[in-house]
Design an enzyme around this catalytic site. Structure first.
Site, short mmCIF file in Angstrom:
data_model
loop_
_atom_site.label_atom_id
_atom_site.label_comp_id
_atom_site.label_asym_id
_atom_site.label_seq_id
_atom_site.Cartn_x
_atom_site.Cartn_y
_atom_site.Cartn_z
N ASN A 162 164.45 124.05 31.62
CA ASN A 162 165.45 123.51 30.70
C ASN A 162 164.77 123.31 29.35
O ASN A 162 164.00 122.36 29.17
CB ASN A 162 165.99 122.18 31.25
N TRP A 163 165.09 124.21 28.44
CA TRP A 163 164.44 124.15 27.12
C TRP A 163 165.01 123.04 26.25
O TRP A 163 164.49 122.76 25.17
CB TRP A 163 164.62 125.49 26.40
N LYS A 164 166.12 122.45 26.66
CA LYS A 164 166.76 121.39 25.86
C LYS A 164 166.97 121.90 24.43
O LYS A 164 167.28 123.08 24.26
CB LYS A 164 165.94 120.10 25.94
N HIS A 167 173.58 116.69 32.52
CA HIS A 167 172.18 116.27 32.42
C HIS A 167 172.14 114.81 31.97
O HIS A 167 173.00 114.38 31.20
CB HIS A 167 171.45 117.16 31.42
N GLU A 169 170.53 113.33 29.82
CA GLU A 169 170.55 113.13 28.36
C GLU A 169 171.98 113.19 27.85
O GLU A 169 172.34 112.47 26.91
CB GLU A 169 169.64 114.19 27.69
N GLU A 213 167.40 114.30 39.28
CA GLU A 213 166.51 114.01 38.16
C GLU A 213 166.50 112.51 37.91
O GLU A 213 167.36 112.01 37.15
CB GLU A 213 166.97 114.75 36.91
N GLY A 249 160.54 113.37 31.12
CA GLY A 249 159.80 113.31 29.87
C GLY A 249 158.82 112.16 29.79
O GLY A 249 158.31 111.85 28.71
N SER A 268 159.30 115.51 35.02
CA SER A 268 157.84 115.62 34.89
C SER A 268 157.20 116.51 35.96
O SER A 268 156.13 116.21 36.46
CB SER A 268 157.20 114.23 34.88
N GLY A 298 161.50 120.55 32.34
CA GLY A 298 161.66 120.40 30.90
C GLY A 298 160.39 120.80 30.15
O GLY A 298 160.12 121.97 29.92
N GLY A 299 159.58 119.81 29.79
CA GLY A 299 158.39 120.03 28.96
C GLY A 299 157.50 121.16 29.43
O GLY A 299 157.03 121.98 28.62
P1 13P Z 1 160.65 116.96 31.92
O1 13P Z 1 160.18 118.07 32.86
O2 13P Z 1 160.21 117.18 30.51
O3 13P Z 1 160.37 115.61 32.46
O4 13P Z 1 162.26 117.11 31.84
C1 13P Z 1 162.97 117.20 33.01
C2 13P Z 1 164.35 117.55 32.71
O5 13P Z 1 165.07 116.80 32.09
C3 13P Z 1 164.84 118.86 33.15
O6 13P Z 1 166.22 118.98 33.02
#
Ligand code: 13P
Length: 264
Positions: free
Chosen positions: A11-13, A95, A97, A177, A183, A223, A244-245
């Site tokens: 997920n590149w956000k 998500h 967020e 999640e 994050g 994470s 994500g990251g």
């Molecule tokens: P991180 O892997 O950066 O914690 O993010 C997870 C995420 O929100 C994937 O959708």
């Protein structure tokens, strides 16, 4: 235990510009091209998607959101027809967020899932508790409410038809999640994640019946890194990762996927 095909999605956000996405794929796509026993995909910002879906067909491409209406006065939203026009496989839904910052609710999540499935697209429905909810011991209730209200809002009655014809890739996938792990560098331990996934699986068995519930995939997100992917993916109810990251650098994410599929 039923074998479930694992699914790894980055997920590149709100990251990357077109040239950066292109440069990523030039490294990433060949590095994971040999992976046949799992699905590998990226959830990218809408403006990045058109050029990438046609050039990198071996990867699954996901949008990060999708509206339920066919068209109309919904500024900032994307319809299923728009997603189909650029060959995406599906979309993330709700998500955390978007739940926290964009007013996403269980009801709107369910409406989005229904639209995606109705269009033959995949939906990755994200659920998860906050730190306060985990610390107060209420995480099961929170997950249950997200599942119950979200799936009720789909209005879907005939799930075996709605999930599509590919038994290895039901159109609905869940992503657990925990908000406190996103994050933060503080992933759930494999024990905590398995416990939550087993709880979700149990709920799904009640709701869908055993046959369907055993086919539905539940990704873990929060994470996930090269350091913890082996242990997380070796858990019986964890069917992949939403990353994500650690999905932003092509070499790292390719390594993470290759490690993850060893447990597939
Ligand atoms: P991180 O892997 O950066 O914690 O993010 C997870 C995420 O929100 C994937 O959708």
């Amino acid at each position: 235990m039923t074998h479930r095909r694992k699914i790894f999605v980055g997920n590149w956000k709100m990251n990357k510009l077109p040239q950066e996405a292109q440069a990523f794929c030039e490294v990433f796509a060949p590095a994971v091209a040999a992976v046949k026993n799992a699905d590998v995909g990226l959830a990218a910002a809408a403006v990045l998607i058109p050029g990438l879906t046609t050039r990198y067909r071996g990867l699954q491409w996901f949008a990060q959101n999708c509206h339920w209406a066919a068209s109309g006065a919904f500024t900032g939203e994307l319809s299923t027809a728009m997603l189909k026009s650029v060959d995406v496989s599906g979309s993330l839904v709700a998500h955390s967020e978007r739940r926290q910052m964009c007013g996403e609710t269980n009801t709107t999540a369910g409406q989005r899932v229904a639209a995606l499935l109705g269009a033959g697209l995949q939906a990755i429905l994200c659920i998860g508790e906050t730190l306060a909810e985990r610390d107060s011991g209420r995480w099961r209730e929170v997950l249950q409410e997200q599942l119950e209200q979200g799936l009720a809002a789909t209005g879907i009655k005939n799930w075996s038809a709605a999930l599509g014809s590919d038994p290895e890739r039901p159109l609905l996938t869940f992503a657990y999640e925990p908000v406190w792990a996103i994050g933060t560098g503080r992933a759930a331990t494999s024990g905590q994640a398995q416990e939550a996934h087993a709880f979700i699986r149990g709920w799904l068995i009640n709701y869908f019946g055993n046959d369907i519930a055993q086919r539905l995939r539940i990704q873990y997100g929060g994470s996930v890194t090269l350091q913890n992917v082996d242990e997380l993916m070796s858990m019986p109810d964890i069917d992949g990762a939403l990353v994500g990251g650690a999905s932003l650098k092509p070499d790292d994410f390719a390594q993470l996927v290759l490690r993850g599929v060893r447990n597939a």
